[in-house]
Design an enzyme around this catalytic site. Structure first.
Site, short mmCIF file in Angstrom:
data_model
loop_
_atom_site.label_atom_id
_atom_site.label_comp_id
_atom_site.label_asym_id
_atom_site.label_seq_id
_atom_site.Cartn_x
_atom_site.Cartn_y
_atom_site.Cartn_z
N GLN A 1 -5.45 12.30 -46.39
CA GLN A 1 -4.05 12.38 -45.95
C GLN A 1 -3.88 12.50 -44.44
O GLN A 1 -2.89 12.02 -43.88
CB GLN A 1 -3.35 13.55 -46.66
N GLY B 1 -16.20 8.16 -33.84
CA GLY B 1 -17.13 7.84 -32.74
C GLY B 1 -17.17 6.36 -32.42
O GLY B 1 -17.32 5.96 -31.25
N GLN C 1 -8.90 7.43 -32.58
CA GLN C 1 -9.16 8.64 -33.39
C GLN C 1 -9.54 8.25 -34.83
O GLN C 1 -10.47 8.81 -35.40
CB GLN C 1 -7.90 9.52 -33.39
N ILE C 2 -8.85 7.29 -35.39
CA ILE C 2 -9.13 6.85 -36.77
C ILE C 2 -10.53 6.24 -36.85
O ILE C 2 -11.25 6.42 -37.83
CB ILE C 2 -8.04 5.84 -37.24
N HIS C 3 -10.94 5.55 -35.78
CA HIS C 3 -12.27 4.94 -35.76
C HIS C 3 -13.38 5.97 -35.51
O HIS C 3 -14.57 5.61 -35.57
CB HIS C 3 -12.35 3.85 -34.67
N GLU D 1 5.37 -2.95 -13.54
CA GLU D 1 6.77 -3.37 -13.70
C GLU D 1 7.70 -2.16 -13.84
O GLU D 1 8.67 -2.18 -14.58
CB GLU D 1 6.92 -4.39 -14.83
N PRO E 1 0.81 -1.22 0.00
CA PRO E 1 0.00 0.00 0.00
C PRO E 1 0.85 1.28 0.00
O PRO E 1 0.51 2.25 -0.68
CB PRO E 1 -0.82 -0.12 1.29
N1 COS Z 1 19.98 -6.21 -10.75
C1 COS Z 1 20.73 -6.61 -9.69
N2 COS Z 1 20.96 -5.82 -8.61
C2 COS Z 1 20.41 -4.60 -8.62
C3 COS Z 1 19.62 -4.12 -9.69
C4 COS Z 1 19.44 -4.98 -10.79
N3 COS Z 1 18.72 -4.60 -11.85
N4 COS Z 1 19.22 -2.86 -9.42
C5 COS Z 1 19.73 -2.55 -8.22
N5 COS Z 1 20.45 -3.60 -7.74
C6 COS Z 1 21.21 -3.67 -6.47
C7 COS Z 1 22.20 -2.52 -6.39
O1 COS Z 1 23.42 -2.88 -7.01
C8 COS Z 1 22.35 -2.33 -4.90
O2 COS Z 1 23.22 -3.33 -4.40
P1 COS Z 1 24.26 -3.04 -3.21
O3 COS Z 1 23.43 -2.74 -2.00
O4 COS Z 1 25.04 -4.31 -3.08
O5 COS Z 1 25.09 -1.88 -3.64
C9 COS Z 1 20.94 -2.63 -4.39
O6 COS Z 1 20.32 -3.45 -5.39
C10 COS Z 1 20.11 -1.38 -4.18
O7 COS Z 1 20.04 -0.70 -5.43
P2 COS Z 1 19.74 0.84 -5.58
O8 COS Z 1 20.53 1.59 -4.54
O9 COS Z 1 19.95 1.20 -6.99
O10 COS Z 1 18.18 0.92 -5.19
P3 COS Z 1 17.23 2.16 -5.17
O11 COS Z 1 16.38 2.02 -3.98
O12 COS Z 1 17.99 3.43 -5.36
O13 COS Z 1 16.28 2.06 -6.48
C11 COS Z 1 14.92 1.37 -8.29
C12 COS Z 1 16.12 1.15 -7.36
C13 COS Z 1 14.25 2.71 -8.21
C14 COS Z 1 15.50 1.18 -9.69
C15 COS Z 1 13.96 0.25 -7.93
O14 COS Z 1 13.42 0.49 -6.65
C16 COS Z 1 12.85 0.02 -8.90
O15 COS Z 1 13.05 -0.58 -9.97
N6 COS Z 1 11.63 0.47 -8.57
C17 COS Z 1 10.45 0.14 -9.33
C18 COS Z 1 9.82 -1.09 -8.79
C19 COS Z 1 8.87 -1.68 -9.74
O16 COS Z 1 9.14 -1.87 -10.91
N7 COS Z 1 7.70 -2.03 -9.22
C20 COS Z 1 6.71 -2.60 -10.04
C21 COS Z 1 5.91 -3.55 -9.27
S1 COS Z 1 6.42 -5.16 -9.39
S2 COS Z 1 5.29 -5.85 -10.86
#
Ligand code: COS
Length: 387
Positions: free
Chosen positions: A280, A341, A337-339, A364, A127
């Site tokens: 066009q 209404g 838009q092309i379709h 994701e 949440p």
């Molecule tokens: N693969 C492997 N390791 C990774 C990685 C990757 N793609 N991305 C980050 N890490 C590792 C980093 O190397 C770091 O490791 P160390 O602690 O050993 O240095 C650790 O993970 C933390 O990484 P980071 O500091 O980059 O994390 P942040 O909190 O700054 O942010 C983001 C990372 C914002 C990129 C991440 O939180 C993210 O992708 N958020 C979106 C989440 C998402 O997609 N949610 C969708 C729902 S799930 S369907």
């Protein structure tokens, strides 16, 4: 291990026939009833869809990234709810185990996921925790040789039919960031798991999401993925890296379908004494959609090839997902838009698909998170080059 070309081509042909003859004719019913028919789910299991990316050693088809994007493209010429039925088994629900699981965990779960007997779901979002995924609040407290889970996961795809969840939970309460998070494979029938009511979504009717609530849920120690605490955030990020490439291919398949619908309508519908496709301003919209879709698809295929050749996937996956999800939003908007209404009426596929594709810029990782991942990687590379 990649399939030989003839086998892949044959499989793609089978998928395309299934999409045209079985899935597209069922789309309106799925949208109206908010359910993919059980008969279609069974057929998709028989065709191996649930195990597309699970290694052959565990009963899956073991598709390589290049093959996976081709199959994702073909399948998503039908409404995305069909893909969602097996999507968590192929991507986020199984890959935590494939990438980081122990041999015992793989043997226990992957064959069932590949056949579709086990429905796999992925529980990261909470949440209060969306983009800032390292701040997971769900707790996993040590209890003898197991753990007690407490917390709520939100917007969890396929939770209502899931047999297993990959759950990210904090095992180290003193470590507030990524290093305190561990990943677990949790059986859905474990006492202490409760599901919320299904969310009433904007689109993708037939695909369901809901809360998963853990209340003093006791899980065994061997549920810890890979057997090592503190690795769960990295497991989640690795899962999302490849998942984003898969989502990008999905966006391209849907865009191609939307373009096909648009072209067919432009040939049939007449205004000012001729088919609207001869005007066009309509042609400009068709051309923009075709060009953008082809660019996105070229990026996805190239990213898959480079990943398969050993390049890191993080930036490639983010670029592909960012561009393709934004692209399909523009293509869907032009298709409506092309379709004219008619594009606002649910009887037309473009009206339903317009709602369906909006999620791709959100789940994701939002487009803004993809931008952040791309730019951080660029800066990291530049810093490395300077030293
Ligand atoms: N693969 C492997 N390791 C990774 C990685 C990757 N793609 N991305 C980050 N890490 C590792 C980093 O190397 C770091 O490791 P160390 O602690 O050993 O240095 C650790 O993970 C933390 O990484 P980071 O500091 O980059 O994390 P942040 O909190 O700054 O942010 C983001 C990372 C914002 C990129 C991440 O939180 C993210 O992708 N958020 C979106 C989440 C998402 O997609 N949610 C969708 C729902 S799930 S369907």
């Amino acid at each position: 291990m990649p399939l030989d070309k003839a086998t892949l081509d044959q499989f793609l042909e089978t998928v395309t026939r299934f999409v045209d003859e079985r899935l597209i004719p069922a789309e309106a019913e799925v949208d109206a009833c908010d359910k993919v028919p059980d008969a279609i789910i069974s057929e998709m299991k028989e065709m191996g869809f649930f195990g597309l990316t699970i290694p052959e050693a565990y009963g899956g088809l073991g598709l390589s990234p290049v093959e996976e994007v081709e199959v994702a493209w073909a399948i998503t010429h039908a409404a995305p709810a069909f893909r969602s039925a097996f999507g968590t088994n192929v991507a986020i629900g199984s890959q935590g185990l494939v990438i980081d699981g122990t041999e015992e965990q793989k043997q226990k779960y992957l064959p069932g996921m590949a056949s579709g007997e086990i429905i796999a779901s992925f529980a990261l979002t909470e949440p209060d925790i969306g983009s800032d995924a390292a701040s997971v609040k769900t707790r996993a407290d040590r209890d003898g040789n197991g753990y007690i889970l407490n917390g709520t996961k939100r917007f969890i795809t396929n939770a209502s039919v899931a047999n297993t969840f990959t759950v990210m939970a904090r095992t180290n309460q003193d470590e507030k960031g990524a290093r305190g998070v561990s990943a677990f494979i949790v059986d859905a029938d474990t006492p202490g798991i409760r599901l919320g009511t299904p969310e009433n979504k904007m689109g993708q009717k037939g695909a369901h999401i809901c809360d998963v609530i853990f209340e003093d849920c006791r899980i065994p120690g061997d549920a810890l993925i890979g057997g090592v605490e503190g690795q769960g955030f990295k497991t989640a990020m690795k899962v999302l890296d490849r998942g984003r490439l898969h989502v990008a291919a999905t966006c391209c398949g849907l865009a191609d379908r939307l373009i096909r619908e648009s072209v067919n309508f432009a040939l049939e519908r007449e205004q000012f004494g001729k088919p609207i496709g001869e005007h066009q301003l309509i042609q400009a919209m068709l051309a923009d959609s075709r060009t953008e879709c082809d660019v996105a698809w070229a990026l996805v295929r190239d990213s898959a090839r480079r990943f398969e050749a050993g390049e890191a996937i993080t930036r490639l996956g983010a670029e592909a997902k960012y561009y393709a999800s934004e692209m399909v939003g523009r293509v869907a908007d032009r298709a409506v838009q092309i379709h004219g209404g008619s594009g606002y009426i649910n009887d037309y596929a473009v009206a339903r698909l317009y709602r369906d594709v909006r999620i791709y810029r959100l789940y994701e990782g939002t487009s803004q998170i993809q931008q952040l991942v791309i730019a951080r990687d660029m800066l990291r590379e530049a810093r490395k080059a300077q030293t």
